[in-house]
Design a protein around this motif. Structure first.
Motif, mmCIF file in Angstrom:
data_model
loop_
_atom_site.group_PDB
_atom_site.id
_atom_site.type_symbol
_atom_site.label_atom_id
_atom_site.label_comp_id
_atom_site.label_asym_id
_atom_site.label_seq_id
_atom_site.Cartn_x
_atom_site.Cartn_y
_atom_site.Cartn_z
ATOM 1 N N VAL A 1 0.887 -1.170 0.000
ATOM 2 C CA VAL A 1 0.000 0.000 0.000
ATOM 3 C C VAL A 1 0.920 1.213 0.000
ATOM 4 O O VAL A 1 1.617 1.474 0.990
ATOM 5 C CB VAL A 1 -0.923 0.027 1.231
ATOM 6 N N LEU A 2 0.961 1.932 -1.108
ATOM 7 C CA LEU A 2 1.915 3.022 -1.280
ATOM 8 C C LEU A 2 1.182 4.349 -1.428
ATOM 9 O O LEU A 2 0.214 4.465 -2.191
ATOM 10 C CB LEU A 2 2.795 2.782 -2.510
ATOM 11 N N GLY A 3 1.654 5.355 -0.699
ATOM 12 C CA GLY A 3 1.089 6.694 -0.781
ATOM 13 C C GLY A 3 2.023 7.642 -1.504
ATOM 14 O O GLY A 3 3.181 7.310 -1.801
ATOM 15 N N ASP A 4 1.537 8.826 -1.792
ATOM 16 C CA ASP A 4 2.328 9.837 -2.496
ATOM 17 C C ASP A 4 3.646 10.119 -1.789
ATOM 18 O O ASP A 4 3.714 10.168 -0.556
ATOM 19 C CB ASP A 4 1.557 11.157 -2.580
ATOM 20 N N MET A 5 4.687 10.322 -2.585
ATOM 21 C CA MET A 5 5.953 10.881 -2.111
ATOM 22 C C MET A 5 5.903 12.382 -2.407
ATOM 23 O O MET A 5 5.770 12.788 -3.567
ATOM 24 C CB MET A 5 7.139 10.234 -2.818
ATOM 25 N N LEU A 6 5.994 13.197 -1.371
ATOM 26 C CA LEU A 6 5.779 14.638 -1.516
ATOM 27 C C LEU A 6 7.092 15.414 -1.659
ATOM 28 O O LEU A 6 8.176 14.870 -1.456
ATOM 29 C CB LEU A 6 4.981 15.155 -0.321
ATOM 30 N N GLU A 7 6.974 16.677 -1.995
ATOM 31 C CA GLU A 7 8.082 17.633 -2.110
ATOM 32 C C GLU A 7 9.121 17.205 -3.153
ATOM 33 O O GLU A 7 10.318 17.379 -2.964
ATOM 34 C CB GLU A 7 8.766 17.849 -0.748
ATOM 35 N N LEU A 8 8.644 16.636 -4.260
ATOM 36 C CA LEU A 8 9.552 16.201 -5.329
ATOM 37 C C LEU A 8 9.508 17.123 -6.541
ATOM 38 O O LEU A 8 10.218 16.881 -7.522
ATOM 39 C CB LEU A 8 9.220 14.768 -5.755
ATOM 40 N N GLY A 9 8.680 18.150 -6.494
ATOM 41 C CA GLY A 9 8.647 19.110 -7.576
ATOM 42 C C GLY A 9 8.229 18.490 -8.900
ATOM 43 O O GLY A 9 7.436 17.542 -8.964
ATOM 44 N N ALA A 10 8.801 19.022 -9.980
ATOM 45 C CA ALA A 10 8.414 18.597 -11.328
ATOM 46 C C ALA A 10 8.813 17.159 -11.633
ATOM 47 O O ALA A 10 8.298 16.552 -12.572
ATOM 48 C CB ALA A 10 9.033 19.535 -12.363
ATOM 49 N N GLY B 1 -3.904 -2.846 -7.871
ATOM 50 C CA GLY B 1 -4.904 -3.055 -6.842
ATOM 51 C C GLY B 1 -5.854 -1.872 -6.769
ATOM 52 O O GLY B 1 -6.188 -1.258 -7.785
ATOM 53 N N LEU B 2 -6.244 -1.513 -5.564
ATOM 54 C CA LEU B 2 -7.144 -0.382 -5.349
ATOM 55 C C LEU B 2 -6.381 0.933 -5.479
ATOM 56 O O LEU B 2 -5.195 1.006 -5.170
ATOM 57 C CB LEU B 2 -7.767 -0.462 -3.955
ATOM 58 N N HIS B 3 -7.082 1.961 -5.899
ATOM 59 C CA HIS B 3 -6.544 3.322 -5.813
ATOM 60 C C HIS B 3 -7.567 4.181 -5.089
ATOM 61 O O HIS B 3 -8.734 4.252 -5.498
ATOM 62 C CB HIS B 3 -6.245 3.928 -7.179
ATOM 63 N N CYS B 4 -7.138 4.825 -3.991
ATOM 64 C CA CYS B 4 -8.012 5.685 -3.200
ATOM 65 C C CYS B 4 -7.407 7.078 -3.098
ATOM 66 O O CYS B 4 -6.176 7.226 -3.071
ATOM 67 C CB CYS B 4 -8.217 5.118 -1.798
ATOM 68 N N GLU B 5 -8.269 8.050 -3.019
ATOM 69 C CA GLU B 5 -7.791 9.430 -2.923
ATOM 70 C C GLU B 5 -7.203 9.746 -1.558
ATOM 71 O O GLU B 5 -6.367 10.638 -1.429
ATOM 72 C CB GLU B 5 -8.931 10.405 -3.235
ATOM 73 N N ASP B 6 -7.651 9.058 -0.518
ATOM 74 C CA ASP B 6 -7.148 9.349 0.827
ATOM 75 C C ASP B 6 -7.000 8.070 1.638
ATOM 76 O O ASP B 6 -7.525 7.009 1.275
ATOM 77 C CB ASP B 6 -8.043 10.354 1.553
ATOM 78 N N ALA B 7 -6.273 8.199 2.748
ATOM 79 C CA ALA B 7 -5.950 7.040 3.582
ATOM 80 C C ALA B 7 -7.181 6.454 4.257
ATOM 81 O O ALA B 7 -7.268 5.242 4.468
ATOM 82 C CB ALA B 7 -4.907 7.431 4.626
ATOM 83 N N ALA B 8 -8.139 7.302 4.626
ATOM 84 C CA ALA B 8 -9.347 6.803 5.289
ATOM 85 C C ALA B 8 -10.106 5.833 4.381
ATOM 86 O O ALA B 8 -10.584 4.789 4.835
ATOM 87 C CB ALA B 8 -10.237 7.978 5.684
ATOM 88 N N GLY C 1 4.293 5.740 2.733
ATOM 89 C CA GLY C 1 3.968 6.977 2.035
ATOM 90 C C GLY C 1 4.440 8.158 2.848
ATOM 91 O O GLY C 1 4.830 8.014 4.011
ATOM 92 N N SER C 2 4.424 9.332 2.273
ATOM 93 C CA SER C 2 4.789 10.529 3.023
ATOM 94 C C SER C 2 3.824 10.721 4.193
ATOM 95 O O SER C 2 2.644 10.373 4.114
ATOM 96 C CB SER C 2 4.767 11.758 2.119
ATOM 97 N N ASN C 3 4.333 11.284 5.273
ATOM 98 C CA ASN C 3 3.555 11.377 6.501
ATOM 99 C C ASN C 3 2.233 12.105 6.305
ATOM 100 O O ASN C 3 1.207 11.740 6.885
ATOM 101 C CB ASN C 3 4.389 12.075 7.583
ATOM 102 N N ALA C 4 2.228 13.143 5.466
ATOM 103 C CA ALA C 4 1.021 13.927 5.257
ATOM 104 C C ALA C 4 -0.096 13.115 4.606
ATOM 105 O O ALA C 4 -1.274 13.481 4.694
ATOM 106 C CB ALA C 4 1.329 15.155 4.404
ATOM 107 N N VAL C 5 0.237 12.011 3.960
ATOM 108 C CA VAL C 5 -0.775 11.158 3.342
ATOM 109 C C VAL C 5 -1.593 10.432 4.406
ATOM 110 O O VAL C 5 -2.745 10.062 4.182
ATOM 111 C CB VAL C 5 -0.121 10.149 2.371
ATOM 112 N N GLY C 6 -0.994 10.205 5.573
ATOM 113 C CA GLY C 6 -1.731 9.631 6.696
ATOM 114 C C GLY C 6 -1.940 8.138 6.648
ATOM 115 O O GLY C 6 -2.956 7.629 7.137
ATOM 116 N N LEU C 7 -0.969 7.389 6.087
ATOM 117 C CA LEU C 7 -1.151 5.942 5.983
ATOM 118 C C LEU C 7 -1.087 5.224 7.319
ATOM 119 O O LEU C 7 -1.352 4.020 7.396
ATOM 120 C CB LEU C 7 -0.121 5.350 5.017
ATOM 121 N N GLY C 8 -0.758 5.958 8.380
ATOM 122 C CA GLY C 8 -0.864 5.368 9.709
ATOM 123 C C GLY C 8 -2.281 4.866 9.986
ATOM 124 O O GLY C 8 -2.473 3.917 10.750
#
Length: 455
Positions: A358-367, A408-415, A434-441
């Motif tokens: 289950v992988l979330g966005d990696m943030l702050e990577l720019g272009a 597999g599944l693709h969801c917009e948010d962790a919830a 995933g990046s912490n802001a994605v909230g995969l906890g």
């Protein structure tokens, strides 16, 4: 109560004026958060971006704070200062100044592995070592960790982070480390840098604070090694390398299942146990280098047999599922291309009948973000991952690039993912990262709750 300051010594260090409490009142700790404040702590009312700590002063005093450090307003027990954060910095610098010259101070930074390496250093340097309980590595976290350090600490371990150039320099000058470690340099925070070389230069700022005669420890297995070594030589009396086969400290062999590590350190063979995967074993080489720089015996590394990753940072949990067990790899705290790659490799090395991510966005990577997300596909294929579920916006680039049978599944948010994720089966190995802001906890919590794990 363990006393690390009195109100007199604290107010003097802070450059403040004490009112409403005896000077000899003991101070057991330093707090900036009333939710975790303990009786006897001094409460620093820091003004943040969203909240002003001064509004919590009555709650801090009611909870038993020895005093509140404030820049305005009234309080029954207070140290009045011009600026609370600046006062905390002054206290941190004063705490560092109380240490004897024989007490080793280590600072660690890097794109990946700072917190895990900090925890390994804490264990290896043994009882009496002072280190932050969490990732307190920014402009308030470093002085907070310093200010909490007892004068009789046997060693001090500090983590220093950044996402912009210039942030590390003032922090390392507060810490004044005898040993400065860079774990690695990777394409992290590229939104704020023109290149990975720029990130390397920002990480190399850690050498600016090196105490006289200090040692710089740098990775020998990255493209920026030469750049880091050159920067280190300008400030360090000694430069040590780790990670590559010809480095001062190298990993000869590692068994990820048993955790058995075999290293060559300055011509000496060192065998020890460190669980968590090859990337963890690689970072433990920096710990061996630090022990050597501090004049400590290599067998102190044996303490790492008791090391375990923290929640969200590579923690492994055996889950009871219907008919057997499954393995959870909890990497939900953060993600970038380097740490994501290491975690996928670790998943691939985990015995399993079915590997799931289950992988979330990696943030702050720019272009570069779309390409870096798509670039995970070969790693996932090589690791034998069967199903990849994704969360967020950028991971859509990953999903679209996966072989159809792996999608597999693709969801917009962790919830939504926490709700929709199918149950695990016996023999499964599940990576959540995933990046912490994605909230995969939230996904980790849902998986553990469904399988009856204690929280």
């Amino acid at each position: 109560m363990n006393k690390i300051w009195t109100l007199k010594t604290l107010s003097h260090a802070a450059g403040g004026r004490l009112e409403g409490a005896p000077e000899d009142t003991p101070v057991s700790g330093i707090s900036i958060d009333t939710r975790t404040l303990g009786p006897g702590d001094a409460y620093f009312a820091i003004k943040g971006v969203r909240m002003d700590g001064h509004q919590f002063v009555p709650a801090a005093l009611a909870a038993g704070a020895s005093a509140a450090v404030v820049s305005h307003g009234e309080a029954d027990r207070a140290i009045h200062v011009d600026d609370v954060l600046a006062a905390l910095e002054r206290v941190g610098i004063a705490a560092r100044g109380r240490l004897g010259a024989e007490t080793p101070v280590v600072a660690v930074t890097g794109s990946v592995g700072k917190t895990g390496t900090k925890e390994m250093l804490r264990l290896a340097f043994g009882p009496g070592t002072h280190a932050a309980a969490a990732s307190y590595n920014n402009h308030w976290g470093v002085p907070l960790t310093l200010s909490r350090m007892p004068a009789d600490a046997s060693a001090g371990i500090f983590e220093i982070g950044m996402n912009h150039a210039g942030e590390i320099t003032p922090l390392t000058r507060m810490v004044r480390p005898h040993i400065a470690i860079i774990t690695t340099v990777q394409p992290v925070h590229l939104e704020f840098f023109d290149s990975v070389d720029g990130i390397a230069d920002a990480k190399a700022e850690i050498f600016e604070g090196l105490d006289e005669g200090g040692t710089a420890i740098v990775p020998a297995d990255i493209a920026q090694t030469g750049r880091l070594v050159a920067a280190a030589r300008e400030k360090a009396a000694r430069v040590v390398t780790f990670g590559a086969p010809d480095a001062d400290v190298a990993l000869v062999a590692y068994d990820p299942q048993s955790g058995a590590a075999d290293a060559q350190a300055f011509g000496t063979r060192v065998r020890y146990t460190i669980r968590g995967g090859a990337h963890i074993a690689r970072n433990s080489l920096a710990v061996l280098a630090a022990l050597h720089a501090a004049g400590r015996p290599f067998d102190a590394i044996d303490a790492l047999s008791g090391w375990s990753a923290q929640k969200g940072r590579g923690r492994r949990v055996m889950l009871d599922v219907a008919g057997g067990q499954a393995t959870l790899l909890d990497e939900a705290y953060n993600a970038n291309p380097a740490s994501m790659g290491a975690a996928i490799v670790s998943l691939g090395a985990t015995p399993a009948t079915r590997r799931i991510a289950v992988l979330g966005d990696m943030l702050e990577l720019g272009a570069t973000a779309p390409d870096l997300h798509r670039g995970l596909v070969p790693l996932l294929v090589d690791a034998g991952v069967r199903i990849v579920h994704t969360v967020g916006t950028m991971t859509s680039h990953l999903t679209d690039s996966l072989p159809f049978e792996m999608r597999g599944l693709h969801c917009e948010d962790a919830a939504a993912m926490a709700e929709a994720l199918p149950p695990l089966e016996p023999g499964d190995a599940l990576l959540v990262k995933g990046s912490n802001a994605v909230g995969l906890g939230r996904v980790v919590e849902a998986v553990e709750t469904r399988t009856g794990q204690e929280r």
